[in-house]
Design a protein around this motif. Structure first.
Motif, PDB file in Angstrom:
ATOM      1  N   HIS A 129       7.901  -0.174   6.259  1.00  0.00           N
ATOM      2  CA  HIS A 129       7.258   1.108   5.969  1.00  0.00           C
ATOM      3  C   HIS A 129       7.603   1.581   4.554  1.00  0.00           C
ATOM      4  CE1 HIS A 129      11.122   3.164   6.341  1.00  0.00           C
ATOM      5  NE2 HIS A 129      11.309   2.555   7.499  1.00  0.00           N
ATOM      6  N   PRO A 130       6.799   2.461   4.007  1.00  0.00           N
ATOM      7  CA  PRO A 130       7.095   3.004   2.679  1.00  0.00           C
ATOM      8  C   PRO A 130       8.245   4.002   2.731  1.00  0.00           C
ATOM      9  CG  PRO A 130       5.178   4.097   3.571  1.00  0.00           C
ATOM     10  CD  PRO A 130       5.540   3.006   4.548  1.00  0.00           C
ATOM     11  N   ARG A 380       3.903   7.973   6.953  1.00  0.00           N
ATOM     12  CA  ARG A 380       4.095   6.564   6.576  1.00  0.00           C
ATOM     13  C   ARG A 380       2.794   5.779   6.669  1.00  0.00           C
ATOM     14  NH1 ARG A 380       9.608   5.147  10.001  1.00  0.00           N
ATOM     15  NH2 ARG A 380      11.158   5.843   8.455  1.00  0.00           N
ATOM     16  N   PHE A 383       0.407   6.212   3.755  1.00  0.00           N
ATOM     17  CA  PHE A 383       0.779   5.630   2.461  1.00  0.00           C
ATOM     18  C   PHE A 383       1.296   4.190   2.566  1.00  0.00           C
ATOM     19  CE2 PHE A 383       1.172  10.241   1.997  1.00  0.00           C
ATOM     20  CZ  PHE A 383       0.372  10.442   0.874  1.00  0.00           C
ATOM     21  N   ALA A 384       1.213   3.599   3.754  1.00  0.00           N
ATOM     22  CA  ALA A 384       1.729   2.249   3.970  1.00  0.00           C
ATOM     23  C   ALA A 384       0.788   1.183   3.429  1.00  0.00           C
ATOM     24  CB  ALA A 384       1.956   2.024   5.464  1.00  0.00           C
ATOM     25  N   LYS A 385       1.295  -0.037   3.345  1.00  0.00           N
ATOM     26  CA  LYS A 385       0.452  -1.183   2.992  1.00  0.00           C
ATOM     27  C   LYS A 385      -0.689  -1.276   4.001  1.00  0.00           C
ATOM     28  CE  LYS A 385       4.179  -3.944   0.919  1.00  0.00           C
ATOM     29  NZ  LYS A 385       5.030  -5.151   1.054  1.00  0.00           N
ATOM     30  N   PHE A 390      -2.444   3.770   0.186  1.00  0.00           N
ATOM     31  CA  PHE A 390      -1.412   2.863  -0.320  1.00  0.00           C
ATOM     32  C   PHE A 390      -1.481   2.757  -1.848  1.00  0.00           C
ATOM     33  CE2 PHE A 390      -0.319  -1.606  -1.560  1.00  0.00           C
ATOM     34  CZ  PHE A 390       1.056  -1.470  -1.418  1.00  0.00           C
ATOM     35  N   THR A 397       4.850   2.250  -4.963  1.00  0.00           N
ATOM     36  CA  THR A 397       4.230   1.857  -3.696  1.00  0.00           C
ATOM     37  C   THR A 397       5.015   2.322  -2.489  1.00  0.00           C
ATOM     38  OG1 THR A 397       5.411  -0.257  -3.594  1.00  0.00           O
ATOM     39  CG2 THR A 397       3.293  -0.218  -4.796  1.00  0.00           C
ATOM     40  N   TYR A 399       7.693   0.641  -1.585  1.00  0.00           N
ATOM     41  CA  TYR A 399       8.357  -0.572  -1.094  1.00  0.00           C
ATOM     42  C   TYR A 399       9.224  -1.188  -2.192  1.00  0.00           C
ATOM     43  CZ  TYR A 399       5.025  -0.368   2.785  1.00  0.00           C
ATOM     44  OH  TYR A 399       4.294   0.030   3.882  1.00  0.00           O
TER      45      TYR A 399
END
Length: 400
Positions: A129-130, A380, A383-385, A390, A397, A399
């Protein structure tokens, strides 16, 4: 812009002496038989909480916990036409270098304390997760932030303070999350600073205008489409709030100074005024007595007193009556069934650039307190992959 100063809460002993003396002298109204919550906060609850506040509740214990768990600071922020205000805030960075800067914005009767449960989750680093660098300010007039000294400190000024704080911390590009007044303030930030600075915003208090004949097709669709079970429940909750839960708003938005004398002088009055909202605005959340008293104590011991926090209602009333032009940057919304105003998600999608939405089966107005993990999961996911926002903040990012 001034440099930041580390901050620790340290309430003077003399303030406790005054508080205990007032609690000892407290007078209580009588109560009708079997009234329950029908007429307001029950007498038994207020008496129990008052006794606990007077004997047994240990503010120093919770003061120490807050100081240890929340890295706090203050700095002066210059507000156009209002001079410099000394602003209190929490600022915790993730160990992930490319974490996403996120501003958390509270409302009333909340505070910076609301970020406490979600802060460890948001700043944690993991491949799944971010991660976020989190800033949670005390709005001017709340907590340990200096209150405005001039009339007319309205939504543009609150937005300006929050934005300039992010810039002062080196976050030229960032995202936001807000609830209650924090939702309206971050909404205005999205309109004024969106695109160049604020890249996306998320809220658990989504507001939207109802369908209008000015959009004929959408209005016709609204008339012809049956309400879902969730939408019916949302309209029922909204109707309850407007007819039975909004008396406080009418007073605070028209005569805040008059009410302020009572709240500034009577700790029991302040307790009852806020406790009612903590219970009725949540979804059967199991408030402990000490949790309630910590919320109330923060208002009682606040820098400019509890009356200062009421004036936001007077100054921002017109902004509630007319939301104005909707922001165009990406928006995320978390819907909780016991929020105060729960409108159909389709209304929001029509007027906003909604890229993420989540609908929960339980939860109320104070999402970060009632359902911290669910709220964090929503942020999350946004804004996650693979998520709709994202890498929306260039070079960050979330990450490693």
């Amino acid at each position: 812009m001034s440099s930041e100063t580390p901050f620790q809460i340290d309430i003077p002993d003399e303030k406790f002496t005054i508080l205990r003396a007032k609690l000892e002298l407290a007078s209580f109204p009588n109560e009708l038989e079997d009234a329950g919550w029908k007429y307001g906060a029950p007498l038994a609850d207020i008496k129990r909480l008052t006794e606990r506040w007077k004997i047994g509740y240990d503010w120093r214990k919770y003061e120490k916990e807050i100081n240890e768990q929340l890295p706090m600071f203050t700095r002066d922020i210059d507000v156009d036409g209002f001079g410099a205000l000394n602003i209190h805030y929490v600022h915790k960075k993730s160990e992930t270098v490319d974490a996403i800067p996120l501003l958390f914005c509270h409302g009333w009767p909340g505070s910076f304390l609301e970020v406490g449960k979600i802060l460890p989750f948001l700043t944690s680093s993991a491949p799944e997760h971010p991660s976020f660098h989190v800033v949670a300010l005390s709005l001017p007039g709340f907590g340990f932030s200096e209150a405005p000294h001039k009339q007319g400190f309205a939504i543009d000024q609150y937005a300006e303070v929050a934005h300039k704080l992010m810039l002062a911390l080196g976050y030229n590009e960032y995202v936001t999350h807000g609830g209650d007044w924090g939702s309206l303030i971050t909404r205005r930030m999205a309109s004024v600073y969106g695109g160049r600075h604020l890249k996306a915003w998320h809220t658990n208090s989504p507001l939207a205008k109802p369908p209008s004949w000015r959009s004929p097709l959408f209005f016709l669709s609204f008339l012809l489409t049956p309400w879902s079970t969730e939408e019916k429940a949302g309209i029922e909750r909204t109707t309850w709030f407007h007819t039975k839960g909004q008396g406080y708003y009418n007073e605070q938005s028209t005569q805040p100074q008059t009410l302020g004398y009572s709240l500034a002088d009577s700790p029991v009055g302040l307790l009852a005024w806020i406790y009612e909202k903590l219970v009725l605005w949540t979804d059967n959340y199991n408030w402990s007595d000490d949790e309630v008293l910590t919320w109330i104590s923060l208002y009682w011991f606040s820098r400019d007193g509890p009356a200062a926090s009421l004036r936001i209602y007077f100054e921002l009333r017109s902004d509630c009556e007319d939301l104005g032009q909707s922001p165009t940057i990406p928006m995320g919304a978390s819907f909780f069934p016991k929020e105060l105003i729960v409108l159909p998600a389709a209304w929001l999608r029509k007027s906003h650039n909604v890229v993420f939405e989540s609908h929960h089966k339980t939860g109320g107005h104070f999402a970060a307190t009632e359902h911290p993990e669910e709220l964090v999961q929503d942020i999350r996911k946004m804004f996650a992959k693979g998520g709709p926002a994202f890498a929306i903040v260039p070079g960050r990012t979330g990450y490693a």
